[in-house]
Motif scaffolding. Structure first.
Motif, PDB file in Angstrom:
ATOM      1  N   ASP A 182       3.042   6.750 -11.827  1.00 31.31           N
ATOM      2  CA  ASP A 182       2.462   5.680 -12.632  1.00 31.31           C
ATOM      3  C   ASP A 182       1.208   5.159 -11.929  1.00 31.31           C
ATOM      4  N   VAL A 183       0.061   5.759 -12.282  1.00 27.70           N
ATOM      5  CA  VAL A 183      -1.203   5.397 -11.642  1.00 27.70           C
ATOM      6  C   VAL A 183      -1.568   3.951 -11.920  1.00 27.70           C
ATOM      7  N   GLU A 184      -1.339   3.506 -13.152  1.00 26.98           N
ATOM      8  CA  GLU A 184      -1.687   2.131 -13.496  1.00 26.98           C
ATOM      9  C   GLU A 184      -0.875   1.129 -12.684  1.00 26.98           C
ATOM     10  N   LYS A 185       0.393   1.428 -12.488  1.00 29.30           N
ATOM     11  CA  LYS A 185       1.230   0.539 -11.683  1.00 29.30           C
ATOM     12  C   LYS A 185       0.743   0.516 -10.236  1.00 29.30           C
ATOM     13  N   ALA A 186       0.349   1.680  -9.739  1.00 29.22           N
ATOM     14  CA  ALA A 186      -0.174   1.751  -8.377  1.00 29.22           C
ATOM     15  C   ALA A 186      -1.428   0.892  -8.246  1.00 29.22           C
ATOM     16  N   ARG A 187      -2.300   0.969  -9.235  1.00 29.79           N
ATOM     17  CA  ARG A 187      -3.525   0.159  -9.208  1.00 29.79           C
ATOM     18  C   ARG A 187      -3.205  -1.340  -9.263  1.00 29.79           C
ATOM     19  N   ASP A 188      -2.238  -1.687 -10.100  1.00 34.19           N
ATOM     20  CA  ASP A 188      -1.863  -3.099 -10.217  1.00 34.19           C
ATOM     21  C   ASP A 188      -1.298  -3.630  -8.899  1.00 34.19           C
ATOM     22  N   ILE A 189      -0.485  -2.814  -8.232  1.00 33.45           N
ATOM     23  CA  ILE A 189       0.098  -3.229  -6.948  1.00 33.45           C
ATOM     24  C   ILE A 189      -1.010  -3.505  -5.937  1.00 33.45           C
ATOM     25  N   VAL A 234       0.842  -1.200   0.000  1.00 28.44           N
ATOM     26  CA  VAL A 234       0.000   0.000   0.000  1.00 28.44           C
ATOM     27  C   VAL A 234       0.876   1.248   0.000  1.00 28.44           C
ATOM     28  N   ARG A 235       1.967   1.217   0.761  1.00 30.00           N
ATOM     29  CA  ARG A 235       2.885   2.359   0.773  1.00 30.00           C
ATOM     30  C   ARG A 235       3.489   2.566  -0.613  1.00 30.00           C
ATOM     31  N   LYS A 236       3.813   1.462  -1.284  1.00 25.44           N
ATOM     32  CA  LYS A 236       4.379   1.569  -2.631  1.00 25.44           C
ATOM     33  C   LYS A 236       3.362   2.142  -3.615  1.00 25.44           C
ATOM     34  N   ALA A 237       2.121   1.726  -3.474  1.00 30.21           N
ATOM     35  CA  ALA A 237       1.078   2.255  -4.353  1.00 30.21           C
ATOM     36  C   ALA A 237       0.942   3.762  -4.182  1.00 30.21           C
ATOM     37  N   VAL A 238       1.046   4.232  -2.948  1.00 33.20           N
ATOM     38  CA  VAL A 238       1.000   5.671  -2.696  1.00 33.20           C
ATOM     39  C   VAL A 238       2.173   6.365  -3.386  1.00 33.20           C
ATOM     40  N   ALA A 239       3.356   5.778  -3.277  1.00 35.78           N
ATOM     41  CA  ALA A 239       4.549   6.382  -3.882  1.00 35.78           C
ATOM     42  C   ALA A 239       4.397   6.527  -5.401  1.00 35.78           C
ATOM     43  N   TYR A 240       3.848   5.518  -6.047  1.00 44.04           N
ATOM     44  CA  TYR A 240       3.667   5.584  -7.500  1.00 44.04           C
ATOM     45  C   TYR A 240       2.517   6.505  -7.904  1.00 44.04           C
ATOM     46  N   SER A 241       1.605   6.767  -6.989  1.00 48.46           N
ATOM     47  CA  SER A 241       0.426   7.562  -7.353  1.00 48.46           C
ATOM     48  C   SER A 241       0.626   9.060  -7.202  1.00 48.46           C
ATOM     49  N   ILE A 242       1.728   9.483  -6.553  1.00 47.83           N
ATOM     50  CA  ILE A 242       1.958  10.910  -6.311  1.00 47.83           C
ATOM     51  C   ILE A 242       2.939  11.459  -7.337  1.00 47.83           C
ATOM     52  N   ASN A 243       2.500  12.443  -8.076  1.00 45.36           N
ATOM     53  CA  ASN A 243       3.335  13.099  -9.081  1.00 45.36           C
ATOM     54  C   ASN A 243       4.012  14.302  -8.425  1.00 45.36           C
ATOM     55  N   THR A 244       5.202  14.078  -7.864  1.00 43.32           N
ATOM     56  CA  THR A 244       5.869  15.150  -7.126  1.00 43.32           C
ATOM     57  C   THR A 244       6.308  16.296  -8.037  1.00 43.32           C
ATOM     58  N   GLU A 245       6.628  15.992  -9.289  1.00 44.13           N
ATOM     59  CA  GLU A 245       7.027  17.050 -10.214  1.00 44.13           C
ATOM     60  C   GLU A 245       5.848  17.963 -10.520  1.00 44.13           C
ATOM     61  N   GLN A 246       4.696  17.366 -10.796  1.00 49.16           N
ATOM     62  CA  GLN A 246       3.517  18.171 -11.078  1.00 49.16           C
ATOM     63  C   GLN A 246       3.105  18.975  -9.848  1.00 49.16           C
ATOM     64  N   MET A 247       3.171  18.356  -8.681  1.00 47.53           N
ATOM     65  CA  MET A 247       2.816  19.057  -7.451  1.00 47.53           C
ATOM     66  C   MET A 247       3.740  20.247  -7.211  1.00 47.53           C
ATOM     67  N   LEU A 248       5.018  20.057  -7.476  1.00 47.48           N
ATOM     68  CA  LEU A 248       5.969  21.153  -7.320  1.00 47.48           C
ATOM     69  C   LEU A 248       5.620  22.307  -8.251  1.00 47.48           C
ATOM     70  N   ASN A 249       5.315  21.993  -9.501  1.00 44.69           N
ATOM     71  CA  ASN A 249       5.082  23.037 -10.494  1.00 44.69           C
ATOM     72  C   ASN A 249       3.749  23.744 -10.325  1.00 44.69           C
ATOM     73  N   THR A 250       2.741  23.029  -9.809  1.00 49.52           N
ATOM     74  CA  THR A 250       1.423  23.641  -9.677  1.00 49.52           C
ATOM     75  C   THR A 250       1.196  24.225  -8.285  1.00 49.52           C
ATOM     76  N   VAL A 251       1.351  23.387  -7.261  1.00 51.24           N
ATOM     77  CA  VAL A 251       1.077  23.842  -5.901  1.00 51.24           C
ATOM     78  C   VAL A 251       2.163  24.782  -5.388  1.00 51.24           C
ATOM     79  N   LEU A 252       3.419  24.474  -5.701  1.00 49.19           N
ATOM     80  CA  LEU A 252       4.549  25.237  -5.152  1.00 49.19           C
ATOM     81  C   LEU A 252       5.180  26.180  -6.163  1.00 49.19           C
ATOM     82  N   GLU A 253       4.504  26.411  -7.262  1.00 50.41           N
ATOM     83  CA  GLU A 253       4.948  27.405  -8.247  1.00 50.41           C
ATOM     84  C   GLU A 253       6.373  27.141  -8.743  1.00 50.41           C
ATOM     85  N   GLY A 254       6.774  25.875  -8.803  1.00 46.65           N
ATOM     86  CA  GLY A 254       8.092  25.533  -9.323  1.00 46.65           C
ATOM     87  C   GLY A 254       9.228  25.786  -8.356  1.00 46.65           C
TER      88      GLY A 254
END
Length: 520
Positions: A332-339, A285-305
């Motif tokens: 990788d959302v699909e990988k998270a779902r598969d896990i 479950v922890r691994k699924a969370v890791a694959y489901s979070i897009n840290t790059e997108q979060m940085l660019n949108t929430v934290l203004e880069g």
């Protein structure tokens, strides 16, 4: 001294020959008509001045003006002399001998000496009680200007002594009954007065042993709301502001009368899982969370880069032994779902939330109120949304630190949003947070405990690097926490504030050479 140890040589030679790095800087000339009163906006007050505790939040920046440490770091985290001119270890880290400056006085006029070092690292001190110097057996006074730290095991002690959380204080801080009386340090500024939750006033220490500050007074204004701190800066109610929200940075950078200072720091935001109970007891479950979070997108949108996406990497690139070749998590959302599917989680009733053995995949993200809330709350909201895509129902609770501590002590939580923790200077002490006997650890792994102890018990650079590389690999595989974003330190000042240099060390505000020009 082990001559084969470049790291050990570095520590020792830093103490022996690098004094000029600390003392050779030139104080900026004061311009005609300049003022010497700096007003700084901070988010939290100093709630403690004594060595038995350490103030949270921005109180650390005030401490760093009043109190000093035996060993310091420059603006790029290189170790340099502080109140100790030099140091050496005769036995590869089991004992450390520090040679103290003999031209230093405390703010009350009493001399800084070996006795004050013993006083500051007594069993009453925060550093001893919280365990950072658990390996310290005792301190021997060789003479007034020489002390020997005797350790229970070898360790790279100079790095530990850089943190302003455990500085050297005058024995005169306490009265004849042993009760704290007043803050007395050796720093460039002296405590003058404090109006709780409003302001702290410091005045220049004219007897300072180093380069004398140009500023005569520094007033720290307590302004809890980030947006209000920004307004105070823009209206020139304050001259400088600390810990500004990322969403204001690009706008402030466009303002001609404001300078914004940014630097990658040692702190990293992370999700601390409860690995001992609940849904995150399952590593999958922890691994699924890791694959489901897009840290790059979060940085660019929430934290203004602003910052650097961690993608699971525990250590910012500015830290020692931060492995540049780690295999980090890809979004990788699909990988998270598969896990999750392979682990037995299914959406049997088509409500969008997975279940296993009748229990829904549900978790609460706890966010602390305070200095980091302005960034952690929107980050948690972004994570909440992305977890829904893989079938996890996540909610968010914003709590005071006392409430969080209670839930932790009872083991009644799923995941806590955190930053830093056992991070001082470039040394990777943070790995202690996942050792089973750390009060903030919720992960039990004897192999991890042994590895972390071994890494912190050697001064051999090659051996230590490999051990810390192994720990980084283990954290990525085991996921006691998932690391999100390496923080950028943000400080802004009006353009009439001159001479400021931002530092990579988070709890340090470098006011050396700072002065104010008269507004035109």
């Amino acid at each position: 001294m082990n001559k084969k140890s470049n790291f050990l040589t570095f520590l020792i030679m830093s103490g022996l020959i690098a004094t000029f790095l600390l003392t050779s800087g030139c104080t900026a000339p004061q311009e005609d008509g300049a003022t010497n009163e700096l007003v700084v906006a901070i988010s939290t007050d100093v709630n403690n001045w004594y060595l038995d505790k350490f103030p949270g939040g921005d109180g650390r920046f005030v401490w760093s003006q009043v109190y000093e440490t035996l060993v310091r770091l420059d603006t790029d985290l290189n170790i340099v002399p502080g109140l100790a001119e030099s140091w050496e270890t005769p036995d590869d880290g089991k004992t450390w001998i520090f040679h103290l400056r003999d031209d230093v006085s405390f703010h009350d006029g009493t001399p800084f000496d070996a006795n004050s070092v013993v006083f500051s690292y007594s069993n009453e001190s925060y550093v001893k009680k919280m365990g950072a110097l658990k390996a310290l057996d005792h301190i021997e006074i060789i003479d007034d200007s020489t002390v020997k730290f005797v350790m229970k095991k070898p360790m790279p002690l100079p790095f530990y002594l850089t943190h302003v959380a455990w500085p050297v204080m005058s024995p005169g801080c306490v009265d004849e009954n042993g009760n704290f009386a007043e803050p007395i340090g050796t720093g460039p500024f002296k405590f003058e007065e404090q109006t709780p939750d409003q302001e702290i006033v410091l005045v220049r220490n004219d007897n300072y042993w180093g380069d004398k500050p140009v500023l005569e007074t520094v007033t720290f204004k307590v302004i809890p709301e980030a947006t209000t701190r920004v307004m105070a800066l823009e209206t020139k109610e304050v001259d400088m502001a600390i810990k500004l929200p990322e969403y204001d940075v690009s706008r402030l950078e466009e303002e001609p009368d404001i300078n914004v200072y940014r630097k990658l720091t040692t702190f990293t935001d992370f999700l601390q899982f409860n690995c001992n109970s609940g849904v995150f007891e399952d590593k999958e479950v922890r691994k699924a969370v890791a694959y489901s979070i897009n840290t790059e997108q979060m940085l660019n949108t929430v934290l203004e880069g602003i910052g650097l996406p961690a993608r699971g990497r525990a250590f910012s690139p500015v830290m020692m032994y931060s492995n540049p070749d780690l295999e980090l998590y890809e979004y990788d959302v699909e990988k998270a779902r598969d896990i999750l599917s392979e682990a037995g989680w299914q959406d049997s009733d088509n409500d969008g939330v997975l279940e296993k053995e009748g229990e829904p995949l549900k978790a609460t993200i706890i966010v602390g109120k305070g200095v980091w809330a302005s960034r952690h709350i929107p980050m948690a909201e972004a994570i909440q949304g992305t977890l829904q895509k893989v079938g996890m129902d996540a909610d968010i609770k914003v709590l005071e630190s006392g409430a969080i501590n209670k839930l932790e002590n009872e083991g009644q939580f799923d995941v806590i949003f955190r930053t830093g923790y056992f991070v001082w200077g470039p040394y990777p002490r943070h790995f202690f947070v996942h050792q089973s006997y750390c009060p903030f650890s919720h992960y039990n792994n004897t192999e991890y405990d042994k590895l972390a102890n071994a890494a912190d018990s050697t001064v051999d650079p090659e051996k230590q690097q490999q051990l810390y590389y192994d720990l980084q690999d283990m954290v990525l595989e085991e996921l006691p926490a998932f690391y999100l974003v390496h923080e950028e330190k943000i400080i802004a000042a009006n353009t009439y504030v001159k001479g400021y240099q931002i530092t990579a060390e988070d709890p340090w505000l470098n006011l050396d050479g700072v002065y104010l020009e008269e507004e035109q």
